[in-house]
Design a protein around this motif. Structure first.
Motif, PDB file in Angstrom:
ATOM      1  N   TRP A   1      16.447   6.235   8.567  1.00 33.91           N
ATOM      2  CA  TRP A   1      16.986   6.960   9.508  1.00 33.91           C
ATOM      3  C   TRP A   1      18.384   7.531   9.351  1.00 33.91           C
ATOM      4  N   THR A   2      17.977   9.152   9.659  1.00 28.21           N
ATOM      5  CA  THR A   2      19.553   9.563  10.197  1.00 28.21           C
ATOM      6  C   THR A   2      19.072  10.380  11.082  1.00 28.21           C
ATOM      7  N   PRO A   3      20.283  10.768  11.868  1.00 28.75           N
ATOM      8  CA  PRO A   3      19.684  12.391  12.243  1.00 28.75           C
ATOM      9  C   PRO A   3      19.020  12.918  11.951  1.00 28.75           C
ATOM     10  N   ALA A   4      19.802  13.557  11.220  1.00 30.36           N
ATOM     11  CA  ALA A   4      19.280  15.330  11.096  1.00 30.36           C
ATOM     12  C   ALA A   4      17.474  15.061  10.116  1.00 30.36           C
ATOM     13  N   ASP A   5      17.163  14.039   9.462  1.00 30.46           N
ATOM     14  CA  ASP A   5      15.836  13.930   8.679  1.00 30.46           C
ATOM     15  C   ASP A   5      15.369  13.015   9.853  1.00 30.46           C
ATOM     16  N   GLY A   6      15.324  12.269  10.836  1.00 23.90           N
ATOM     17  CA  GLY A   6      14.625  10.778  10.875  1.00 23.90           C
ATOM     18  C   GLY A   6      14.249   9.904  10.417  1.00 23.90           C
ATOM     19  N   LEU A   7      13.397   9.779  11.044  1.00 27.17           N
ATOM     20  CA  LEU A   7      12.847   8.214  10.249  1.00 27.17           C
ATOM     21  C   LEU A   7      12.008   8.697   8.709  1.00 27.17           C
ATOM     22  N   VAL A   8      12.531   8.408   7.312  1.00 30.36           N
ATOM     23  CA  VAL A   8      11.707   9.045   6.450  1.00 30.36           C
ATOM     24  C   VAL A   8      11.311   7.512   5.434  1.00 30.36           C
ATOM     25  N   ARG A   9      10.204   7.367   5.143  1.00 28.03           N
ATOM     26  CA  ARG A   9       9.485   6.423   3.672  1.00 28.03           C
ATOM     27  C   ARG A   9       9.905   7.098   2.831  1.00 28.03           C
ATOM     28  N   PHE A  10      10.808   5.985   2.345  1.00 24.39           N
ATOM     29  CA  PHE A  10      10.580   5.924   1.206  1.00 24.39           C
ATOM     30  C   PHE A  10      10.261   4.994  -0.439  1.00 24.39           C
ATOM     31  N   ALA A  11       9.331   4.060   0.457  1.00 26.62           N
ATOM     32  CA  ALA A  11       8.898   2.804  -0.615  1.00 26.62           C
ATOM     33  C   ALA A  11       7.600   2.403   0.159  1.00 26.62           C
ATOM     34  N   THR A  12       6.369   2.223  -0.246  1.00 31.11           N
ATOM     35  CA  THR A  12       5.600   1.452   0.634  1.00 31.11           C
ATOM     36  C   THR A  12       5.278  -0.395   0.008  1.00 31.11           C
TER      37      THR A  12
ATOM     38  N   THR B   1       2.819  -0.638  -4.455  1.00 29.40           N
ATOM     39  CA  THR B   1       2.859   0.624  -5.211  1.00 29.40           C
ATOM     40  C   THR B   1       2.126   0.650  -5.824  1.00 29.40           C
ATOM     41  N   ALA B   2       0.903   1.374  -5.866  1.00 30.87           N
ATOM     42  CA  ALA B   2      -0.550   2.405  -6.809  1.00 30.87           C
ATOM     43  C   ALA B   2       0.154   1.713  -8.153  1.00 30.87           C
ATOM     44  N   ALA B   3       0.052   0.349  -8.239  1.00 23.61           N
ATOM     45  CA  ALA B   3       0.258   0.662  -9.861  1.00 23.61           C
ATOM     46  C   ALA B   3      -1.248   0.711 -10.688  1.00 23.61           C
ATOM     47  N   PRO B   4      -1.325   0.970 -11.957  1.00 24.05           N
ATOM     48  CA  PRO B   4      -2.380   0.715 -12.282  1.00 24.05           C
ATOM     49  C   PRO B   4      -2.929  -0.664 -12.993  1.00 24.05           C
ATOM     50  N   THR B   5      -4.644  -0.943 -12.656  1.00 29.33           N
ATOM     51  CA  THR B   5      -5.080  -2.404 -12.728  1.00 29.33           C
ATOM     52  C   THR B   5      -4.969  -2.697 -14.400  1.00 29.33           C
ATOM     53  N   GLN B   6      -4.771  -4.507 -14.225  1.00 29.11           N
ATOM     54  CA  GLN B   6      -4.575  -4.506 -15.805  1.00 29.11           C
ATOM     55  C   GLN B   6      -5.560  -4.732 -16.440  1.00 29.11           C
ATOM     56  N   ASP B   7      -6.357  -4.105 -16.545  1.00 24.21           N
ATOM     57  CA  ASP B   7      -8.206  -4.366 -17.045  1.00 24.21           C
ATOM     58  C   ASP B   7      -7.557  -4.353 -18.912  1.00 24.21           C
TER      59      ASP B   7
ATOM     60  N   VAL C   1       7.363  -8.709  -9.494  1.00 26.55           N
ATOM     61  CA  VAL C   1       6.386  -9.760  -9.027  1.00 26.55           C
ATOM     62  C   VAL C   1       4.506  -9.630  -8.077  1.00 26.55           C
ATOM     63  N   VAL C   2       5.547  -8.276  -7.164  1.00 30.61           N
ATOM     64  CA  VAL C   2       4.447  -8.135  -6.238  1.00 30.61           C
ATOM     65  C   VAL C   2       3.583  -7.028  -7.167  1.00 30.61           C
ATOM     66  N   ASP C   3       3.821  -6.233  -7.727  1.00 31.19           N
ATOM     67  CA  ASP C   3       3.133  -4.780  -8.049  1.00 31.19           C
ATOM     68  C   ASP C   3       2.715  -5.315  -9.599  1.00 31.19           C
ATOM     69  N   HIS C   4       2.735  -6.643  -9.839  1.00 26.66           N
ATOM     70  CA  HIS C   4       2.420  -7.526 -10.828  1.00 26.66           C
ATOM     71  C   HIS C   4       0.915  -8.130 -10.259  1.00 26.66           C
ATOM     72  N   ALA C   5       1.670  -8.486  -9.278  1.00 24.97           N
ATOM     73  CA  ALA C   5      -0.356  -9.429  -8.529  1.00 24.97           C
ATOM     74  C   ALA C   5      -0.911  -7.713  -8.215  1.00 24.97           C
ATOM     75  N   MET C   6      -0.684  -7.924  -7.480  1.00 21.08           N
ATOM     76  CA  MET C   6      -1.633  -6.016  -7.214  1.00 21.08           C
ATOM     77  C   MET C   6      -2.128  -5.235  -8.669  1.00 21.08           C
ATOM     78  N   SER C   7      -1.800  -5.867  -9.747  1.00 21.71           N
ATOM     79  CA  SER C   7      -2.599  -4.810 -10.579  1.00 21.71           C
ATOM     80  C   SER C   7      -2.993  -5.762 -11.669  1.00 21.71           C
ATOM     81  N   LEU C   8      -3.170  -7.431 -10.756  1.00 21.88           N
ATOM     82  CA  LEU C   8      -4.044  -7.783 -11.808  1.00 21.88           C
ATOM     83  C   LEU C   8      -5.593  -7.418 -11.556  1.00 21.88           C
ATOM     84  N   PRO C   9      -6.179  -7.376 -12.228  1.00 21.99           N
ATOM     85  CA  PRO C   9      -8.422  -7.313 -11.865  1.00 21.99           C
ATOM     86  C   PRO C   9      -8.400  -7.841 -10.852  1.00 21.99           C
ATOM     87  N   ASP C  10      -9.287  -7.391  -9.878  1.00 23.29           N
ATOM     88  CA  ASP C  10      -9.216  -8.368  -8.626  1.00 23.29           C
ATOM     89  C   ASP C  10     -10.510  -9.635  -9.382  1.00 23.29           C
TER      90      ASP C  10
END
Length: 505
Positions: free
Chosen positions: A181-192, A195-201, A399-408
């Motif tokens: 957050w800055t006074p000029a730009d307000g609240l800005v998202r820079f990361a979630t 992330t939408a990592a491709p699945t490790q099929d 670790v988060v990105d790897h775990a969430m890209s594992l096949p369901d």
């Protein structure tokens, strides 16, 4: 690990002496988060920054606010685990301290707040310049806390809600993770959070298990980064046992013995299992035992620290409180197993209600995004209340990105009939089979806290008290007891501003 406070006015008029005095009082209320040092500075006419320090990295010269070189002055709470890599990639910044927080300052000076997505770790920060610029930001998962409030153009920021003046508490809100957050730009998202990592099929089960093992071993090693000794919270469950096994191996390689810490009622499942794990790993193991009287006596302190009245959260925070108290007598930082259940589908309800793999993936993502107001809030508060830093290697970005890209299908129960089979197989040989395949017990259950606290309040609070209490959404007599303690600690904070429900969806 630290406590930070900031005050900023959007008015061109200078911050008054009364505001500075309020900031100093807020800083005093966060003394437990940084018992080693305190620093403060007025930055230009419109900002004031304060910092209480727990010295973990660069203890000799890491005092904050950090300033030179560059226009920005910064206070930061947390750890930047890729600090060394950032220093090599930012040759234009003349680093003057060993503090990992200086890499955040260097990014801000050189590239602005959009570069915060390069910070790997757990952190929250506030920074200002003499010409009236200001920025506040928080890591993408919200591992480290940050709250804010605005009254008549005056903005307050702090690591905990109880730091805010009582007449400001009604306006306090949680600063959202992954945003600046800055006074000029307000609240800005820079990361979630995820992330939408491709699945490790296309990989075999063995290849995926090796990838999981490698990314976790690397994370634990990086989370051991410190100029002080680091221990491990050990419940004897799968997640903390894996963390302890990797950390113990690393310490043994360096000629040191890892310290591990366990808590529970006398004879509880967690205490017995933790002893078994510690004996196998050869750690210096410490235990603390609590009973109903000790648990109830600590409740006001626990609720005030956690800043919530969610029954499940407080029930697990009570044993964590005693565990942090014990560990703080021996080390200044600990690793925990937080986050593994959300990444690898460790809770039973995941599989009972979300049998479709795509639905399970959506639910895992949802619960990961809620962690900042639940388990991570509890983890931070009960440790920092005792001047202890908690680190969460399972929630490292890699670790988060790897775990969430594992096949369901990897996270289903079909292969093993037991949750987290993939994670268990990934660490075959690191722990005995009886420990590696121990069924999950939630911390509040395994430690024995649930068997003490829930019946205690059911016996002492009448049915009419629950129905007549003006608070809305209270789900049990136990939660009513915690709500009353919450009101004593934070009389003006809105309940809807602090309560995150980990509802089954």
């Amino acid at each position: 690990m630290c406590g930070i406070v900031a005050c900023y006015t959007s008015s061109p008029e200078a911050i008054t002496s009364d505001v500075v005095a309020a900031g100093r009082t807020m800083l005093t209320r966060l003394a437990h988060r940084g018992p080693d040092d305190t620093g403060q500075a007025r930055v230009g006419a419109q900002a004031w920054l304060g910092h209480n320090r727990l010295s973990i990295v660069g203890p000799a010269n890491g005092r904050q606010p950090l300033g030179d070189p560059g226009p920005w002055s910064l206070v930061c709470n947390g750890e930047i685990y890729n600090d060394a890599d950032l220093r090599e990639s930012l040759p234009g910044h003349d680093f003057t301290t060993a503090s990992d927080s200086e890499s955040a300052l260097a990014l801000l000076n050189g590239r602005g707040p959009w570069a915060f997505d390069r910070l790997e770790g757990m952190w929250a920060l506030c920074a200002a310049t003499p010409d009236g610029r200001f920025v506040a930001a928080r890591d993408r998962l919200g591992i480290k806390p940050l709250y804010w409030a605005e009254i008549g153009g005056l903005h307050y920021f702090a690591s905990e809600m109880r730091a805010f003046p009582v007449d400001v508490q009604h306006a306090v809100a949680m600063f959202p993770p992954g945003c600046w957050w800055t006074p000029a730009d307000g609240l800005v998202r820079f990361a979630t959070a995820v992330t939408a990592a491709p699945t490790q099929d296309g990989f075999t089960a063995a290849e995926l298990e090796k990838r999981t093992r490698d990314v976790l071993v690397d994370s634990v090693r990086r989370h051991l980064m410190a100029d002080v000794e680091v221990g491990v919270f050990l419940s004897g469950g799968l997640d903390s046992s894996i963390v302890a096994a990797v950390a113990a191996a690393e310490y043994t390689r360096e000629g040191r013995r890892l310290k591990t810490f366990a808590v529970g009622v006398d004879g509880s499942a967690d205490l017995l299992a933790a002893r078994d794990v510690a004996a196998f790993l050869g750690t210096d193991h410490y235990e603390t035992v609590f009973d109903a009287d000790r648990a109830v006596a600590a409740l006001d302190d626990v609720v005030a620290s956690v800043e919530s009245f969610d029954a499940g959260l407080i029930r697990s925070a009570v044993p964590n409180w005693f565990l942090a108290e014990l560990a703080s007598q021996h080390v200044k930082a600990v690793l925990t197993g937080e986050g593994a259940d959300e990444l690898f589908a460790g809770y039973g309800y995941y599989h009972e209600l979300h049998r479709d793999p795509a639905a399970l993936r959506r639910e895992l993502r949802r619960t990961i995004e809620l962690l900042h107001g639940l388990n991570l809030q509890r983890c931070d508060r009960v440790t920092m209340a005792h001047g202890l830093e908690a680190r969460v290697p399972f929630l490292d970005a890699r670790v988060v990105d790897h775990a969430m890209s594992l096949p369901d299908t990897v996270k289903s129960l079909e292969a093993d009939g037991l949750e987290k089979g993939h994670l268990r197989r990934a660490f075959t040989g690191w722990l005995p089979e009886r420990l590696l395949w121990r069924p999950k017990l939630e911390f509040g259950t395994g430690s024995g806290a649930a068997d003490l606290l829930t019946p205690y309040w059911n016996q002492r609070i009448g049915d009419a008290e629950l129905t007549e209490d003006p608070a809305t959404g209270l789900r049990s007599k136990e939660e009513l007891a915690y709500y009353r303690a919450f009101r004593r600690a934070l009389p003006e904070v809105r309940p809807d501003a602090v309560l995150t429900r980990f509802a089954v969806a």
